[in-house]
Scaffold this active site. Sequence first.
Site, mmCIF file in Angstrom:
data_model
loop_
_atom_site.group_PDB
_atom_site.id
_atom_site.type_symbol
_atom_site.label_atom_id
_atom_site.label_comp_id
_atom_site.label_asym_id
_atom_site.label_seq_id
_atom_site.Cartn_x
_atom_site.Cartn_y
_atom_site.Cartn_z
ATOM 1 N N ARG A 150 10.838 40.623 36.450
ATOM 2 C CA ARG A 150 9.821 39.471 36.097
ATOM 3 C C ARG A 150 9.809 39.180 34.754
ATOM 4 O O ARG A 150 10.078 39.745 33.838
ATOM 5 C CB ARG A 150 8.433 39.691 36.620
ATOM 6 C CG ARG A 150 8.303 40.478 38.198
ATOM 7 C CD ARG A 150 7.000 40.669 38.306
ATOM 8 N NE ARG A 150 6.734 41.192 39.874
ATOM 9 C CZ ARG A 150 6.992 42.441 40.275
ATOM 10 N NH1 ARG A 150 7.429 43.412 39.456
ATOM 11 N NH2 ARG A 150 6.928 42.875 41.494
ATOM 12 N N LYS A 174 3.824 45.868 37.571
ATOM 13 C CA LYS A 174 2.242 45.430 37.960
ATOM 14 C C LYS A 174 1.610 46.840 38.380
ATOM 15 O O LYS A 174 2.118 47.715 38.822
ATOM 16 C CB LYS A 174 2.398 44.654 39.393
ATOM 17 C CG LYS A 174 2.867 43.141 39.124
ATOM 18 C CD LYS A 174 2.705 42.287 40.251
ATOM 19 C CE LYS A 174 3.256 40.819 40.045
ATOM 20 N NZ LYS A 174 3.156 39.958 41.484
ATOM 21 N N HIS A 246 10.948 32.829 38.630
ATOM 22 C CA HIS A 246 11.516 33.711 39.502
ATOM 23 C C HIS A 246 13.055 33.675 40.111
ATOM 24 O O HIS A 246 13.624 34.266 40.543
ATOM 25 C CB HIS A 246 10.774 33.912 40.938
ATOM 26 C CG HIS A 246 9.657 35.049 40.532
ATOM 27 N ND1 HIS A 246 8.953 35.365 39.233
ATOM 28 C CD2 HIS A 246 9.218 35.993 41.574
ATOM 29 C CE1 HIS A 246 8.231 36.373 39.520
ATOM 30 N NE2 HIS A 246 8.210 36.631 40.942
ATOM 31 N N ARG A 249 15.459 35.937 39.180
ATOM 32 C CA ARG A 249 15.219 37.195 39.815
ATOM 33 C C ARG A 249 15.756 37.229 41.482
ATOM 34 O O ARG A 249 16.072 37.981 42.148
ATOM 35 C CB ARG A 249 13.594 37.427 40.024
ATOM 36 C CG ARG A 249 13.244 38.776 40.716
ATOM 37 C CD ARG A 249 11.744 38.880 40.153
ATOM 38 N NE ARG A 249 10.682 39.611 41.166
ATOM 39 C CZ ARG A 249 10.766 41.064 40.977
ATOM 40 N NH1 ARG A 249 11.473 41.675 40.180
ATOM 41 N NH2 ARG A 249 9.909 41.864 41.883
ATOM 42 N N HIS A 272 9.363 45.960 44.464
ATOM 43 C CA HIS A 272 8.501 45.601 45.551
ATOM 44 C C HIS A 272 7.785 46.836 46.090
ATOM 45 O O HIS A 272 8.296 47.826 46.496
ATOM 46 C CB HIS A 272 9.307 44.934 46.680
ATOM 47 C CG HIS A 272 9.674 43.512 46.333
ATOM 48 N ND1 HIS A 272 10.713 42.739 46.760
ATOM 49 C CD2 HIS A 272 9.169 42.624 45.363
ATOM 50 C CE1 HIS A 272 10.875 41.740 46.392
ATOM 51 N NE2 HIS A 272 9.865 41.511 45.430
ATOM 52 N N TYR A 281 15.261 38.107 51.194
ATOM 53 C CA TYR A 281 16.353 37.769 50.796
ATOM 54 C C TYR A 281 17.674 37.803 51.663
ATOM 55 O O TYR A 281 18.601 37.468 51.646
ATOM 56 C CB TYR A 281 16.513 38.697 49.526
ATOM 57 C CG TYR A 281 15.634 38.355 48.453
ATOM 58 C CD1 TYR A 281 15.955 37.330 47.621
ATOM 59 C CD2 TYR A 281 14.712 39.113 48.104
ATOM 60 C CE1 TYR A 281 14.989 36.957 46.725
ATOM 61 C CE2 TYR A 281 13.829 38.888 47.002
ATOM 62 C CZ TYR A 281 13.904 37.844 46.508
ATOM 63 O OH TYR A 281 13.045 37.375 45.311
#
Length: 300
Positions: A150, A174, A246, A249, A272, A281
């Site tokens: 990110r 995160k 993004h 990414r 993730h 995806y």
Amino acid sequence: MKANVNVSLKLFIEYLQIEKNYSQYTIEHYRHDIKDFFMFMTEQMIGGLDDVQYFDVRLYLTKLYEKKLSRKSVARKISSLRSFYKFLLREKLVKENPFALVSMPKQEKRLPDFFYEEELAELFKACEDHTPLGQRNRALLEILYATGIRVSECSQIKLSDLDMYLSTVLVHGKGHKERYVPFGSFAHEALEAYINNGRKKLLDGKETHDYLFVNFRGGPLTDRGIRVILNSLIEKSSLNGKIHPHKLRHTFATHLLSNGADMRTVQELLGHAFLSSTQVYTHVTNEFLRKTYMSHHPRA
């Protein structure tokens, strides 16, 4: 006890910074969404946060739709306010969460936007190699595409996070989660050129620090700074449009899956928490395969 709106917001922002470890970019979205609701409270003459009722929330939703906001924007605002009230409940500043029973608007199902390999090649051509800023920009573009990290994670990379021998970077994600992500030879070469040359020149005579990417003044490069750089590269290239945060990414994940990578590996590389976040995806790669087939098969 009634919660003072500004004091409550200040406490919530501190909670997001310290306990949740959210990026400044994410926190600003929360702040903006909550202040927007404070303006609605003033318009409706609602005295305090504990006075907000379910029908007030329904009226607020109606006004958001009247402004022609997208379902995604409305869902984000409701999510922000639900989290805000959940925090206020925890701190015993309100008695109930009026947003708890509000159903989130269904999201438009949009496939992630990504670059085709030919488009990405044009973007790399826009990078200069003979100036310090050009070397930084190439290293920045290479590391974003090579790792799929990110923008907020990229701005936090320090020299000490890089292992040039193993070609890996320690990414601080995160919620205090960390992961090691490998990068390839192109990124390795660009990083070496930037660290040994461009970065030193940008820091010449200025206060030193450990952040990998620096701005033209020698200070740490911010999330916003990275976005500005990426959009400037688009303008220099033959491509049209803008790069949203993004897009590289998405490109990283799509290209990996298109070339046979398994989904669990891509999930780990992207950081993730849930496989469902990565599964989107597969739809992209299936659509990509379909378009390729229809464009190139003689009897399609």
